[in-house]
Scaffold this motif. Structure first.
Motif, PDB file in Angstrom:
ATOM      1  N   SER A  92      -9.137  17.823   3.669  1.00  0.00           N
ATOM      2  CA  SER A  92      -8.734  17.203   4.931  1.00  0.00           C
ATOM      3  C   SER A  92      -8.416  15.726   4.724  1.00  0.00           C
ATOM      4  N   GLU A  93      -7.627  15.214   5.617  1.00  0.00           N
ATOM      5  CA  GLU A  93      -7.247  13.800   5.572  1.00  0.00           C
ATOM      6  C   GLU A  93      -8.468  12.929   5.874  1.00  0.00           C
ATOM      7  N   PRO A  94      -8.583  11.804   5.221  1.00  0.00           N
ATOM      8  CA  PRO A  94      -9.696  10.911   5.547  1.00  0.00           C
ATOM      9  C   PRO A  94      -9.517  10.361   6.963  1.00  0.00           C
TER      10      PRO A  94
END
Length: 75
Positions: free
Chosen positions: A4-6
């Motif tokens: 997942s994206e930070p």
């Protein structure tokens, strides 16, 4: 594994009570526009509206029972 994206962290600014009081005093001047005062200080007008609501809320508990009905006996 996490793909997942930070998450982007946003910083919440804290303003000094003296600054808030100054801004609110400017807004209470005759003919003052909250939007113009907000722009002059680099603020969002919604923030000033929140500060005004919070300031009124500090006084409101003192008037909590002022609008209640009281039983009245008629002759």
């Amino acid at each position: 594994m996490d793909t997942s994206e930070p998450t982007k962290r946003t910083r919440v600014r804290a303003y000094a009570p003296e600054f808030k009081a100054k801004v609110l005093a400017e807004c209470s001047q005759p003919g003052a526009s909250i939007a113009k005062v907000a722009l002059a200080h680099g603020l969002n007008a919604n923030m000033i509206h929140t500060w005004r609501r919070d300031a009124r809320g500090a006084v409101a508990p003192a008037l909590a029972g002022a609008g209640e009905f009281v039983p009245l006996q008629l002759a």
